[in-house]
Write a protein that holds these residues in place. Sequence first.
Motif: not given
Length: 610
Positions: A490-505
């Motif tokens: 929202e405030i830095s315009y950097i692409h970021a993903e929030g993820y459940p850690a176990g789903e990362m794989k």
Amino acid sequence: MCGIVGYIGDRQASRVLFEGLRRLEYRGYDSAGLCVVSPDDGLERVRTVGNLDVLEQVLDGSSSLGGGLGIGHTRWATHGAPTEVNAHPHLDCRGDIGVVHNGIIENYIQLRSELTGLGHTFKSETDTEILAHLIEEYYEGDLAEALRAGLNRVEGSFAVVAVHRNQPDVLVAARRDSPMALGIGEGEYFVASAVPAFLWRTRRVLFLEDNELLRVDRGGYSLSDLDGNQVVRMAVEVEWDLDAAEKGGYEDFMLKEIYEQPRAVADTLRDKMDPSGEIVLDELNMTPEAAKDLRRIIVVACGTSFHAGLLAKYLFERWAALPVEIEIASEFRYRNLVVSREDLVVAISQSGETADTLAGVREANRRGAHVVAVVNVVGSQMTREAKGVIYTHAGLEIGVAATKTFTAQMAAMYVLAVYLGRLRGVVDDVRYRSILEELKAVTGKMERVLEGEGAVRECAEKYHGADDFLFLGRSVGYPVAMEGALKLKEISYIHAEGYPAGEMKHGPIALLDGGVPVVAIAVRDSVYEKMLSNIAEVRARSAPVLAVATEGDEEIADLCDDVIRVPATRDMLYPMLTVIPLQLLAYHIAKLRGCNVDQPRNLAKTVTVE
Ligand code: AGP
């Protein structure tokens, strides 16, 4: 938050007060009012609902309102709807005493019934009116002493200013947990909840401390504590420009609001507990039997409020043993959800006006569910349409990025979950008490997290050039990871993903390389070991890891590039602490990238269209 002003001097008080209120306008308000001590007619009061233009019109059309002593207020409703009768100033029975107040009087029900028994009649639904009647009760010719005696009966927070028609040269003020300052001019004095109210007239300021009482007359002022002991403190010369003053000395509203979180949470919790610490949720508008018989909870919300709802899912399942569905409001309206009377729909919204969430409330109402809105803005549309309303007491949030309203929403969800859990026999008395104790202690721990801002800023300096971020969390750390990513986007315009850690794989791990920082919520809770495995997987792909970890955890320091610490708490309560470094990280990265953190591009504070 409400705005307070008071004036004593040779100029027309009503005009000075109005100017002061205008300068507090950025705080937002739903009604306003002032009263002056007229040399001939005693107290003259004007109150209006709406913005200050309405008050101005009334003042312009008024031929009276003379005199150089008065008090004024802009209200942002907490107790009682935003109506003229609830607007400040409030008067005693005889109309001799005028009072304006910020804060919450916690024992107002008890005081109100005591005063009613003594013959006082109340006209408003506010807790503030109590103060006018308390002063009346104790008044024996000395306004300052009557205020002191009255305040010694009060539990809660206050910034209060009062006048009495029989003391046309005296202004009294006091504070506890709510700001109050005296502006010292040439032959005139101002009191206000924030210095911008009088910065246009003077920069000489005396800041009141908690439990202090100020008496001002035309010849000078005196300061004492609530026991009557004299207090000596020097006034200071304030150098802030007006903009900085409005932000209370912080660079941006967002930062100010991040720092207001312990208070926002404390006020929200306090409002839902009686003096013995028992949860009282009359606002649910649901009998305990009905609450006991609930079959399911459906949470509906958008954005940050959705993340508070995501946490609520874990809480309702764990503490109330209820099945929970959590819905993005904009999708909820298009699903053919089978909802019944045994379903509780919890709509979470800071503004109470978000179009999609409102549509969800209407849809759930139509299908016969019991709808409760969790809202920060008193009197907003959602509060009028839901069957029950649970207010968060975060005060006005000006920054577009939600911060203090998020932690206040989470606080409200903890209270609701533990309340339902106890009713349903899932949470026994011992567990109930220990959760509530830790919940109260969490505000102090939030203060400690804020003290670590320096370490977060250093991380921001290190990583602010990255183009992508991944935020990982498990269990209740997952909603926090989602919120951390949203704040950064929202405030830095950097692409970021929030993820459940176990789903990362299962996909996002493909994104990782040395240029993608990973923020991991890895506190000492039941999923700690699993988070360590995920961190190892990230490190094996050369991505730098910034962990939010528990104080005293030495093990994690060897596994991560950077560690930000939070105090230990119960597993389920960690989100109240772990989200703060993520808010600060987003804030500092955005500032380093030269972004406008209070008004990010393309975003509106409240989305009132579908
Ligand atoms: C939060 O930082 C956002 N600006 C946004 O996601 C917000 O939470 C969302 O629009 C919901 O608003 P509400 O809480 O007022 O309904």
